[in-house]
Design a protein around this motif. Structure first.
Motif, mmCIF file in Angstrom:
data_model
loop_
_atom_site.group_PDB
_atom_site.id
_atom_site.type_symbol
_atom_site.label_atom_id
_atom_site.label_comp_id
_atom_site.label_asym_id
_atom_site.label_seq_id
_atom_site.Cartn_x
_atom_site.Cartn_y
_atom_site.Cartn_z
ATOM 1 N N UNK A 46 30.049 -7.237 2.966
ATOM 2 C CA UNK A 46 29.521 -6.186 3.850
ATOM 3 C C UNK A 46 28.486 -6.694 4.848
ATOM 4 N N UNK A 47 28.034 -7.924 4.695
ATOM 5 C CA UNK A 47 27.021 -8.443 5.615
ATOM 6 C C UNK A 47 25.627 -8.018 5.206
ATOM 7 N N UNK A 48 24.712 -8.044 6.171
ATOM 8 C CA UNK A 48 23.293 -7.797 5.900
ATOM 9 C C UNK A 48 22.906 -6.350 6.169
ATOM 10 N N UNK A 49 22.108 -5.803 5.263
ATOM 11 C CA UNK A 49 21.539 -4.470 5.436
ATOM 12 C C UNK A 49 20.031 -4.640 5.579
ATOM 13 N N UNK A 50 19.477 -4.131 6.674
ATOM 14 C CA UNK A 50 18.039 -4.180 6.924
ATOM 15 C C UNK A 50 17.437 -2.857 6.461
ATOM 16 N N UNK A 51 16.451 -2.935 5.591
ATOM 17 C CA UNK A 51 15.840 -1.728 5.026
ATOM 18 C C UNK A 51 14.344 -1.700 5.298
ATOM 19 N N UNK A 52 13.779 -0.508 5.309
ATOM 20 C CA UNK A 52 12.336 -0.290 5.288
ATOM 21 C C UNK A 52 12.080 0.635 4.117
ATOM 22 N N UNK A 53 11.758 0.038 2.977
ATOM 23 C CA UNK A 53 11.596 0.803 1.744
ATOM 24 C C UNK A 53 10.231 1.477 1.694
ATOM 25 N N UNK A 54 10.192 2.752 1.327
ATOM 26 C CA UNK A 54 8.895 3.414 1.158
ATOM 27 C C UNK A 54 8.169 2.812 -0.047
ATOM 28 N N UNK A 55 6.864 2.649 0.100
ATOM 29 C CA UNK A 55 6.049 2.144 -1.006
ATOM 30 C C UNK A 55 5.392 3.361 -1.647
ATOM 31 N N UNK A 56 5.728 3.592 -2.917
ATOM 32 C CA UNK A 56 5.256 4.781 -3.629
ATOM 33 C C UNK A 56 5.290 4.528 -5.125
ATOM 34 N N UNK A 92 0.828 -1.220 0.000
ATOM 35 C CA UNK A 92 0.000 0.000 0.000
ATOM 36 C C UNK A 92 0.854 1.258 0.000
ATOM 37 N N UNK A 93 0.468 2.243 -0.836
ATOM 38 C CA UNK A 93 1.210 3.510 -0.854
ATOM 39 C C UNK A 93 1.259 4.132 0.545
ATOM 40 N N UNK A 94 2.419 4.659 0.893
ATOM 41 C CA UNK A 94 2.599 5.283 2.197
ATOM 42 C C UNK A 94 3.118 4.333 3.262
ATOM 43 N N UNK A 95 3.002 3.036 3.033
ATOM 44 C CA UNK A 95 3.535 2.045 3.976
ATOM 45 C C UNK A 95 5.007 1.789 3.644
ATOM 46 N N UNK A 96 5.625 0.876 4.358
ATOM 47 C CA UNK A 96 7.013 0.509 4.062
ATOM 48 C C UNK A 96 7.115 -0.995 3.864
ATOM 49 N N UNK A 97 8.123 -1.396 3.128
ATOM 50 C CA UNK A 97 8.411 -2.799 2.862
ATOM 51 C C UNK A 97 9.713 -3.172 3.565
ATOM 52 N N UNK A 98 9.669 -4.077 4.550
ATOM 53 C CA UNK A 98 10.918 -4.514 5.169
ATOM 54 C C UNK A 98 11.672 -5.418 4.193
ATOM 55 N N UNK A 99 12.953 -5.172 4.043
ATOM 56 C CA UNK A 99 13.756 -5.934 3.089
ATOM 57 C C UNK A 99 15.153 -6.134 3.668
ATOM 58 N N UNK A 100 15.663 -7.354 3.563
ATOM 59 C CA UNK A 100 17.030 -7.660 3.993
ATOM 60 C C UNK A 100 17.865 -7.972 2.766
ATOM 61 N N UNK A 101 19.009 -7.301 2.651
ATOM 62 C CA UNK A 101 19.928 -7.548 1.542
ATOM 63 C C UNK A 101 21.238 -8.018 2.167
ATOM 64 N N UNK A 102 21.634 -9.251 1.829
ATOM 65 C CA UNK A 102 22.875 -9.796 2.394
ATOM 66 C C UNK A 102 23.963 -9.780 1.322
ATOM 67 N N UNK A 103 25.110 -9.181 1.698
ATOM 68 C CA UNK A 103 26.262 -9.075 0.807
ATOM 69 C C UNK A 103 27.349 -10.051 1.263
#
Length: 181
Positions: free
Chosen positions: A160-170, A146-157
């Motif tokens: 560099x290890x893991x980056x935890x993100x909360x991407x805006x949905x837009x 949903x627009x305005x919410x966030x998407x939790x996303x983990x990117x493991x390198x």
């Protein structure tokens, strides 16, 4: 920097706050200016190194979906500030059953989407994912994005290890004015 300054206080006399300090030109000739300049350069280098980004920095956004839509897409910008190349090992989100990096391209007038394979970001470089190109494919969505919410996303390198993100949905990339009315 503060710790460095605090650790240098031991060089001052114990009554340094009560003393009056004056510097005359005749005293200036006695100062080892080379040492002072070297010390100042060391402090500047230390603060510059501390302020410079290190490792891998990841930002991004995800497109909204509608009810019943089982797949979606997220787009990342990856900056590698590290000393060597780094590779994406995995990407995951609790919002989807499966994720993967895909590449969209038009071949003979037909849009095709295929797994992108190994994604490597060279040192000092930036990788930008976007619509009609590289993207994170979100398959088996558990709920609409949903627009305005966030998407939790983990990117493991790999390095560099893991980056935890909360991407805006837009509807479009942050700062993109082309989809605003």
């Amino acid at each position: 920097m503060i710790a460095l300054g605090a650790s240098l206080l031991f060089l001052l006399p114990t009554d340094w706050k009560e003393r009056e300090f004056t510097l005359r030109w005749s005293d200036a000739a006695k100062i080892d200016w080379g040492t002072i300049l070297l010390f100042a350069a060391a402090i500047l280098a230390a603060t510059s190194a501390a302020a410079a980004p290190r490792g891998v920095e990841v930002t991004g956004w995800a497109r909204p979906t509608v009810a019943g839509q089982s797949s979606g897409a997220a787009y990342l910008v990856i900056r590698n500030h590290g000393p060597g190349a780094d590779r994406i090992v995995s990407i995951s989100t609790p919002a989807a059953g499966m994720t993967g990096v895909h590449r969209s391209q038009i071949v003979n007038g037909v849009a095709r989407m295929r797994p992108a394979g190994t994604i490597v970001v060279p040192p000092g470089k930036m990788l930008t994912m976007g619509p009609n190109g590289l993207h994170v494919m979100l398959m088996g969505l558990k709920a609409p994005l949903k627009p305005g919410a966030t998407l939790p996303l983990s990117v493991r390198f790999e390095r560099a290890g893991t980056r935890q993100l909360n991407l805006p949905i837009q509807m479009s990339a942050p700062g993109d004015q082309s989809h605003r009315h």
